[in-house]
Design a protein around this motif. Sequence first.
Motif, PDB file in Angstrom:
ATOM      1  N   ALA A 194      48.306  38.257  41.248  1.00  0.00           N
ATOM      2  CA  ALA A 194      48.971  38.933  40.082  1.00  0.00           C
ATOM      3  C   ALA A 194      48.271  38.663  38.738  1.00  0.00           C
ATOM      4  O   ALA A 194      48.045  39.665  37.846  1.00  0.00           O
ATOM      5  CB  ALA A 194      50.538  38.267  39.996  1.00  0.00           C
ATOM      6  N   CYS A 195      47.625  37.458  38.700  1.00  0.00           N
ATOM      7  CA  CYS A 195      46.615  37.286  37.603  1.00  0.00           C
ATOM      8  C   CYS A 195      45.640  38.190  37.240  1.00  0.00           C
ATOM      9  O   CYS A 195      45.333  38.874  36.486  1.00  0.00           O
ATOM     10  CB  CYS A 195      46.274  35.838  37.487  1.00  0.00           C
ATOM     11  N   CYS A 196      44.807  38.403  38.453  1.00  0.00           N
ATOM     12  CA  CYS A 196      43.761  39.346  38.723  1.00  0.00           C
ATOM     13  C   CYS A 196      43.945  40.772  38.258  1.00  0.00           C
ATOM     14  O   CYS A 196      43.613  41.594  37.257  1.00  0.00           O
ATOM     15  CB  CYS A 196      43.146  39.414  40.005  1.00  0.00           C
ATOM     16  N   TRP A 197      45.029  41.357  39.161  1.00  0.00           N
ATOM     17  CA  TRP A 197      45.736  42.560  38.932  1.00  0.00           C
ATOM     18  C   TRP A 197      46.096  43.063  37.445  1.00  0.00           C
ATOM     19  O   TRP A 197      45.399  43.879  36.991  1.00  0.00           O
ATOM     20  CB  TRP A 197      46.599  42.940  40.058  1.00  0.00           C
ATOM     21  N   SER A 198      46.854  42.155  37.047  1.00  0.00           N
ATOM     22  CA  SER A 198      47.249  42.544  35.533  1.00  0.00           C
ATOM     23  C   SER A 198      46.322  42.262  34.294  1.00  0.00           C
ATOM     24  O   SER A 198      46.056  43.161  33.518  1.00  0.00           O
ATOM     25  CB  SER A 198      48.434  41.539  35.186  1.00  0.00           C
ATOM     26  N   SER A 199      45.318  41.290  34.643  1.00  0.00           N
ATOM     27  CA  SER A 199      44.385  41.054  33.449  1.00  0.00           C
ATOM     28  C   SER A 199      43.199  42.250  33.648  1.00  0.00           C
ATOM     29  O   SER A 199      42.714  42.456  32.800  1.00  0.00           O
ATOM     30  CB  SER A 199      43.708  39.933  33.903  1.00  0.00           C
ATOM     31  N   GLY A 200      43.241  42.946  35.114  1.00  0.00           N
ATOM     32  CA  GLY A 200      42.286  43.793  35.167  1.00  0.00           C
ATOM     33  C   GLY A 200      42.790  45.011  34.416  1.00  0.00           C
ATOM     34  O   GLY A 200      41.760  45.815  33.680  1.00  0.00           O
ATOM     35  N   PHE A 201      43.943  45.447  34.201  1.00  0.00           N
ATOM     36  CA  PHE A 201      44.571  46.541  33.375  1.00  0.00           C
ATOM     37  C   PHE A 201      44.166  46.118  32.110  1.00  0.00           C
ATOM     38  O   PHE A 201      43.995  47.099  31.284  1.00  0.00           O
ATOM     39  CB  PHE A 201      46.060  46.602  33.554  1.00  0.00           C
ATOM     40  N   LEU A 202      44.355  45.031  31.522  1.00  0.00           N
ATOM     41  CA  LEU A 202      44.187  44.700  30.083  1.00  0.00           C
ATOM     42  C   LEU A 202      42.566  44.864  29.649  1.00  0.00           C
ATOM     43  O   LEU A 202      42.139  45.352  28.677  1.00  0.00           O
ATOM     44  CB  LEU A 202      44.775  43.159  29.625  1.00  0.00           C
TER      45      LEU A 202
END
Length: 465
Positions: free
Chosen positions: A93-101
């Motif tokens: 969840a941390c990697c996927w969401s921060s990737g969008f940002l």
Amino acid sequence: MPALTFLDREHTIAPLGYSRWLIPPAALAIHLCIGQAYATSVYKDALVKHFDSSLTAIGLIFSIAIVMLGLSAAIFGTWVDRVGPRKTMFASACCWSSGFLVAAAGIATEQLWLVYLGYGFIGGIGLGLGYISPVSTLIKWFPDRPGLATGMAIMGFGGGAMVAAPLSRELLARFGGAAAGGDAVMKLFITLGIAYFIVMMLGVFTVRVPAPGWKPDGFDPKSIAAKPMVTTANVSAANAIKTPQFWLLWVVLLCNVTAGIGILEQAADMIQDFFRNGDGVSTVSVSVAAGFVGLLSVANMAGRFVWSSTSDYLGRKPTYMMYLGVGMAAYLTLALIGSNATALFVILCVIIISFYGGGFATVPAYLRDLFGTFQVGAIHGRLLTAWSTAGVLGPLIVNRVLDAQGEPGHLMARDYRPALFIMVGVLAVGFCANLLVRPVAARWHEKQPVTDAADGAAPPAAVRT
């Protein structure tokens, strides 16, 4: 950190009375979010214009993400089995969401390499961790129906675009109007990054692992020994990659994914190009094309559940013969007469993508049949390097062919034929590889009884089935 101790494996062992049917929703919470990767065609053209780039360059964003999916799944596979699904899903969840940002920052500053880094590299790691963590867990909860289990785990990934495509289209219209550009995509990425993190955390809090020794009511492990191509023994991840069976399945998955992923990534443009009239105007509107992407998402998701569940009765090897053999016939028909009627085109694409999705969902059960449950998550992670390779090959083949044929927006059905014929050949290679799969030799089996690391260390608990 004390605040994160709830992520530890000992806190994820199912308590007395916990129902195994609560695990599929936890898996869906993760896979529906990371399945957004299949909706990239909705905003691909906007990024081409924003960065003044080519289809191949923008398609590389998706390819990097799929490469990192396979690599992270392979590298962290044994770590996933060791720490359990909750910590892995949180990291995802941390990697996927921060990737969008990070990707949104790249769009805002017109730095394409930041989009590669964010959505491709960082987000790709989140894809890999999120993809494998629920799969091995569900296999352990459903030893009596492994095909059903993997279908439930993975169907959400195929259905992610069913949610993401219309949602992205609506948000792009709100952020940028009819001619949504890079600024609208940037705002879309920020919104999705935050929303997906919240949804994925629901899965993190829900997931559990069964206690050692647990089994469903009425299930006799000896019953699976009577089925061909199914073992009751166990093979470690280190030994599995030394067997020919692993590499034959690697080729099978590579071919099945390569043949489907290029078409899926191009879906929104493909249906418009196939039905372009003599004046160069497509008879298929943009909204219909977006709806077609959603339909393929349904086919992808349904194929993962229906075909994988069916494999519990047909057997894994015959099921892959269907995926690859019928897939060859469908691609050939699509290339030759697919542009004759919209209904025919849609039916053929739905069949192809359902087999594509089914191939993903069936392969973990195939691995469990051949190698046992001991380190099936880690073995699955290593096998997903085939997906990484296909994530480059599939879009590269299609985009290279189309770039050579003409400009986007002016292509027609005949321009796709070289790529479709290539896919027929790719599927033929996979068909032959599947025919060669045999049971794993006993010399690769673990000599001593093994304890499943992902089951935790608590005494057996009674769990509702």
